[in-house]
Structure formats: C-alpha cells, structure tokens
Design an enzyme around this catalytic site. Sequence first.
Site, short mmCIF file in Angstrom:
data_model
loop_
_atom_site.label_atom_id
_atom_site.label_comp_id
_atom_site.label_asym_id
_atom_site.label_seq_id
_atom_site.Cartn_x
_atom_site.Cartn_y
_atom_site.Cartn_z
N ARG A 446 0.84 -1.20 0.00
CA ARG A 446 0.00 0.00 0.00
C ARG A 446 0.88 1.26 0.00
O ARG A 446 0.62 2.20 0.75
CB ARG A 446 -0.94 0.01 1.21
CG ARG A 446 -2.19 0.83 0.98
CD ARG A 446 -2.97 1.07 2.26
NE ARG A 446 -4.28 1.62 1.99
CZ ARG A 446 -5.01 2.30 2.85
NH1 ARG A 446 -4.58 2.49 4.08
NH2 ARG A 446 -6.19 2.76 2.54
N LYS A 479 -8.01 5.32 16.65
CA LYS A 479 -8.08 4.08 15.86
C LYS A 479 -6.67 3.85 15.35
O LYS A 479 -6.19 4.60 14.48
CB LYS A 479 -9.09 4.26 14.72
CG LYS A 479 -9.11 3.08 13.74
CD LYS A 479 -10.20 3.28 12.70
CE LYS A 479 -10.09 2.27 11.56
NZ LYS A 479 -11.12 2.47 10.54
N ASP A 481 -4.13 1.98 13.32
CA ASP A 481 -4.15 1.08 12.16
C ASP A 481 -2.75 0.56 11.85
O ASP A 481 -1.74 1.09 12.35
CB ASP A 481 -4.73 1.84 10.96
CG ASP A 481 -5.48 0.95 9.99
OD1 ASP A 481 -5.24 -0.27 9.98
OD2 ASP A 481 -6.31 1.48 9.22
N CYS A 529 -6.65 -1.92 14.85
CA CYS A 529 -7.10 -2.19 13.49
C CYS A 529 -5.84 -2.51 12.69
O CYS A 529 -4.79 -1.95 12.95
CB CYS A 529 -7.78 -0.93 12.94
SG CYS A 529 -8.17 -0.97 11.18
N ASP A 551 -12.44 -5.07 7.29
CA ASP A 551 -12.90 -3.96 6.45
C ASP A 551 -14.17 -4.33 5.69
O ASP A 551 -14.80 -3.48 5.06
CB ASP A 551 -11.82 -3.57 5.44
CG ASP A 551 -10.77 -2.65 6.06
OD1 ASP A 551 -10.97 -2.20 7.20
OD2 ASP A 551 -9.75 -2.39 5.40
C1 GLA Z 1 -7.57 0.37 6.78
C2 GLA Z 1 -8.66 0.27 7.82
C3 GLA Z 1 -9.87 1.03 7.33
C4 GLA Z 1 -9.50 2.46 7.08
C5 GLA Z 1 -8.36 2.55 6.11
C6 GLA Z 1 -7.85 3.97 6.00
O1 GLA Z 1 -7.91 -0.31 5.61
O2 GLA Z 1 -8.96 -1.06 8.09
O3 GLA Z 1 -10.92 0.95 8.28
O4 GLA Z 1 -9.17 3.07 8.30
O5 GLA Z 1 -7.26 1.73 6.50
O6 GLA Z 1 -6.81 4.10 5.10
#
Ligand code: GLA
Length: 740
Positions: A446, A479, A481, A529, A551
């Site tokens: 990514r 959150k 990630d 996450c 997701d």
């Molecule tokens: C990931 C998370 C999503 C969102 C995206 C943002 O995929 O799981 O919920 O926050 O990143 O880029």
Amino acid sequence: MSSLRMDRRLVCLALLGGAAGWTGQAGAAARYDDKTKVFRLDGGDVTYAFGVNAQGQVQSLYWGGRLGDGDSPGQPVSVRDHSSVDLSVSVTPQEFPAQGGGMFVEPALKVAWPDGVRDVVLKYVSHRVTDQGLILRLKDIERELYVELRYVMDPESGILARSAVVENRAKTPVRIDQLAAAALTLPIETDYRLQYLTGRWAAEWTVETRPVAPGSTVLESRRGDTGHQNNPWFAIDRDGVSDEETGPVWFGALAWSGSWRISVDQDTLGKVRVVGGFNPFDFAYRLQPGQSLESPVFYAGYSGQGMGGASRLMHRFQREKILPGGPKAPLRPVLYNSWEATEFAVDEPGQVALAEKAATIGVERFVMDDGWFGARNNDKAGLGDWTVNRAKFPNGLKPLIDKVRGLGMEFGLWVEPEMVNPDSDLYRAHPDWVINFPTRPRTQGRNQLMLNLARKDVRDHLLKVLDDLVSQNDIAFLKWDHNRNWSEPGWPEQPVEDQQKIYVEFVRNLYWIIAELRRRHPKLEIESCAGGGGRVDLGIMALTDQVWPSDNTDPFDRLTIQDGFTHAYAPATMMCWVTDSPNWVNKRTTSLEYRFLSSMQGGLGIGANLNHWKDEDFATAKKMVAEYKTIRKTVQRGDLYRLISPRDGSERSATLSVSPDRGQAALFAFVHSTTKLDPLPRIQLRGLDPKATYRLRAMAGAADPATLAQASGAYWMEYGLDVALRGDFQAAGFVLDATA
Ligand code: GLA
C-alpha cells in the site's frame, strides 16, 4: 520390524497409592504433593496437573474437567523407549520439551552454543507456589541454562496462563532458535477435531475444521504481526461427542502480536500436543551471559459445554482479566466513522456536516479516519507526518473537535503510527528508520514502509508524536491502524548476530508505546485495526479497548465474520458498522434495519454517508440506536449463545445474548433467502432463568402473530419462538426482559 520393538510397558510407576500429601489448601490455585511429586492447578471447572518423574523430567499428567479435591490426577512415570526409533524423550509428554537427547517431537526450546553444541536436556530444579499458581525452575543437565515455567490459574474460568523465561547464566552467549510459551498435552482420544480461524483481507474469521490425525498442523504468522491468514487461537473438540453446546473442548490463545506459531501434533503413540510461542521461522535471539528471554503468554482453557461454553469462558476472561479496565471498563460507545463516507477527502466543513447528522441519531463518539494529516490525499503520501493538513483544516483540528464536543460527542482520530510513505517528510529526513536490508529493495505494501520500532529513537519519536497529538487536542479515542506486513526484516544498526531480535523488540516497543501513552492519558481509548482484523490477539487486547474485525462491512458477510470472531474473542471488543447499501464488497442491497441488526451484535458503529440519507433513514437509525442502548450492556457483558450458525451456506442464523443476571436477553435472527414456502424451524432460546417470566418486545421485524407477549424462561427455551421471516436478507431482533 518386530526386532526393533522394545518393551512398551511403562516402568518405574512412581509411588503408587498412599494418601496425597498436598502442600497448599484445597481451593488454592496450585498445590504440590511432595510424596508423588505432582503439581495440580484448579480453577473454575478445570484441573491441570503435571509431575516430576524419576528422570527429573516435568511430565504432563492431566488437563480437563475438574477433579475431586482428594483425587489423584495421575502419577509421573519414567517412560521407556518405545522402540529404537522412538526414544523415551520423544514419547514422554513433557511440559516443556527441549530439543536434545534424541527428541523428535515439536520442541518448546531449541538453542545453539558458540562451540557448536545444539542440545538441551532440561531437568527439574525447584519450584515455588505463588498466590495465583506456580513457578518451576528447570536447568540443562550440563550448562548454566535455566528455564522458568510460569503457571497462573484464573480461579473463575479455569483458564491457565503459561509462559517461559530462558536465562543464560553461562560464561558464553547462547542463541535461542525457538522459544514457546508451553506445550499442552491432551488425553489420548482418537476422534479429536481441530478448529481454527483463517482469513485474508476483507474475509477474516473463517472457522476451519479438520481431524487431528498423525502428523502436524501448523497455525502461524511469519508476517511480523498477528496477520489475517491465521489467528493465534485454536480449539480441539471430539467429533461426534462435542458440538456447540455440549462435550469437551480444549482451547487456547497466544498473547503475541508478532510472528507466532501454534503447532498441533499427534505423535507416534497418538498423544496430541499443542506447542505455542514465538514463530521459529527466521528467529534467532542471542542471549549474552546474564540475559534472559521471556516468551509470550499462551492461555489455555477447557470447557465441558461445547464450543459455546468455551467461547463464553474466553469472553468473560477477556473482559475481566485481559482488557484495559477489566470488569469496570466502560461500555463501547456508539461511534460514527467517516472512512466509507469520505475516504481521504476529509475537511472541516465535510466532517462538521457528518458530525451534525451523526449527533441527531444518538452517536456518542465521532471518529475522523484517514486523510487529515500531512500530504495525505490518497494512500501514496503523508504517512509518518502526523501534523494537521492545513489545506483541509486551516485552523487545525480545534474547530472540528469543539463542534463535535458541542454536539455532545467525544472525538476520535485515525492514526497509523508504525508506517511511513516514502513520499513523506519523515522518510526524507530518516530513510534509515525503516525496517530494511542494506543493498536490497525496500518492498512496499500500500505504498508504505514500516518503521523499525525496535530502534529506541523511533520508539521515542512515535511516543512523542502521539503524546503531543493527544495532549494538544481533546481526543478521547485513537483508531490505531497497521496496513501491511513486514518485508526485508533487517535491523542494520545491530551486530549481525542480534539483528533478528527485531521480531521480539519491535513488538515489545509497540506494547511499550501504547502502555506509556495510556499511562499519560488514562482516559484515552484505543482500537486495534490492521487493514481490518489483522491484529487481533490477547497481547494487543491487553492494551486496546476494542478491535476492528474486518474492512468487510457487508452486513450478510459480517454474520459469518462475527460468528468466527466470537469463537475466540468477546463481542465487547468487536466493532460493527452500519454502512451504505448496496455495500461496496458484494454490491448487495439490504435494508437499514438488517444492517443495524447485524451490527448490534457487538460494539455498534455507523459508517454510512449520512449526507445521502433520507428522513426515514434518520428516523430508523435513531430508533435502532435507541434500541441498541437498551441492550448494549447485555450484548457487551452478557453470555453469547450462537443459536444457529450462519456458516456453511446456512439459510438462517441466530444469536442470543443473555445478561449475567439473566434479567435480559437480546435475540438476533436472520434469513439469507427462503424458498418454496418451506416451514421455518422454531428458535429455542438458551441461558434464561426457567422460572422467571420474560416479556417479549420486537426491536425490528416481528414474531409469528400467535406468539405470546410474555412467558416463562422455560417456555422460551423449550417451546421457543416462531420468527416470521420470509424473503431475501430479512432480519428480526427481539428483547426479552424479565418482569419484576
Ligand atoms: C484500513 C482500515 C480502514 C480504514 C483505512 C484507512 O484499511 O482497516 O478501516 O481506516 O485503512 O486508510
């Protein structure tokens, strides 16, 4: 072949018979019988026992339903060689098998000394009974290498926490090539069935089942993090004996967010052993004289009440003993998250408009997702630069946060602290901060690289950035990630012999940063996450209040995702969003009520683009959020019964949550598609007080018109409830409240 075989009898049956001489009182977490050299741990409905045999081996004896206080859980024995190819060391079930002395089963410890010796034979040295369990000390037969085995028994659930610490007291370094927390041995049976969780991005939490047969099944992550592909959880039950609500289930979960492995092996004599800990793949950890290495904790439990019983034990244990705040932790607020509505196109007016609408339906926490910082207009740039994007928020975050707070909501923010886009100021300033091998390509996922948190300067930088962010803004929630796995896992600044320590030190520093951030900001809550559900394990859960399972927000897909998730983890941690229809995953169209009922089985969130909603959508949402608030404690703190599984193409599914005092139950029922006027089976409830009277109320959908308005718990459990569901993607939800 027969000439190869030797006497299979077990010999030296140590000290048979005689009264037990337990040290430690009946009811204590751990007891020791000096006469038989047996250790015994009791908690909940579980007994776990092992002993020291005449060879000084620490031998597994029993793990299962609770035995009577005076019962002997077996005797340690010296096991003879089974044959010239299966020596005693391989056929003896050991609590912590070390690689040496001709052993061929999966080891818990494997080491290499600088003189070329790669052999460890551990013998019992001493032990200590603690308040909550036991600590055993083992030592190699020749070298100053010690292992401490730690046992902590949870008195309520009977879930045992096992871990190991290996300590080098020799005068030379030693390299640890493999370190598990524990080896667990099951009683001999021929019908064991392994259940485990697999997945991929947007398709996490599939329950897989396979027979346990001679050979090995390896569940693992080689990815540097927990991973989507396998989750560090297993359950073993008995085919034909166990089901969702009956029969024995042995289960366990590793508390580790780095590369991990759980192996399930049936040895040549049919014994099933489960070994879990650091993944030995690419692992090497050099211990200098005086240094030690601690394994992750492997939690192990047993239920006689089927997979449902095992899950309920795990859920309660997580809520009370693992999650921050324990039993006093606040309930999950209803949140709104902007990701699916806006993706990277966040700005102040857009977020304010969403916040205003979210507040009208009863949202309690407004979360702005990706896109608010640095040059972050897409996923190609900005990660690492955690400063507000002034084009999108000319006056910083304060006006938006003030607005959200003024609307009566908390404010939360998305971050992905471990990552960096090469197109970022941070990477331009510190290209050496990422995990890399010099001279080799830096593989992107990514468009991002991973910072090396094992480095102290990186660790301290991240803590400062996050601490500043939370100190300078009124932020209640992050959150957190983590959107890619590792590649080229180098730590070039270390001596070559220490570079693979990155697998341990990265994760420890991640835990340290989160723990320190929380210490400085005690009210801050955090969600784990990782590109959906890529980092859900009991290690990260000790530091985070909730997790993002996937997701994939398709409300029908979510039924199986949530079913799989709850096999291992508590609904109290499981965030579920109501998003737009048709959903982006399958282009499937579902009603707003269906989406709410799907999402109300965990922590409720809304991720739809509220700018597209009509008045009737707001009215429905307002009603459903209000309904959720009447049952949220039951859903988040109660006992979950998976009444009808959505798996394997099931036409129907249903879950029931029952509050701990059995005063309330919440029922969620779904059909995929009904056909040919086929009669629909009645749903029988579980876990209610048979003598109490419960009044039935529909949150959405309806029961058959002939359904009683109130009846005893016995009635709802024995007679059941006819839910009038016909069509495609239909859902109904009910509350049963005990009358005073
Ligand atoms: C990931 C998370 C999503 C969102 C995206 C943002 O995929 O799981 O919920 O926050 O990143 O880029």
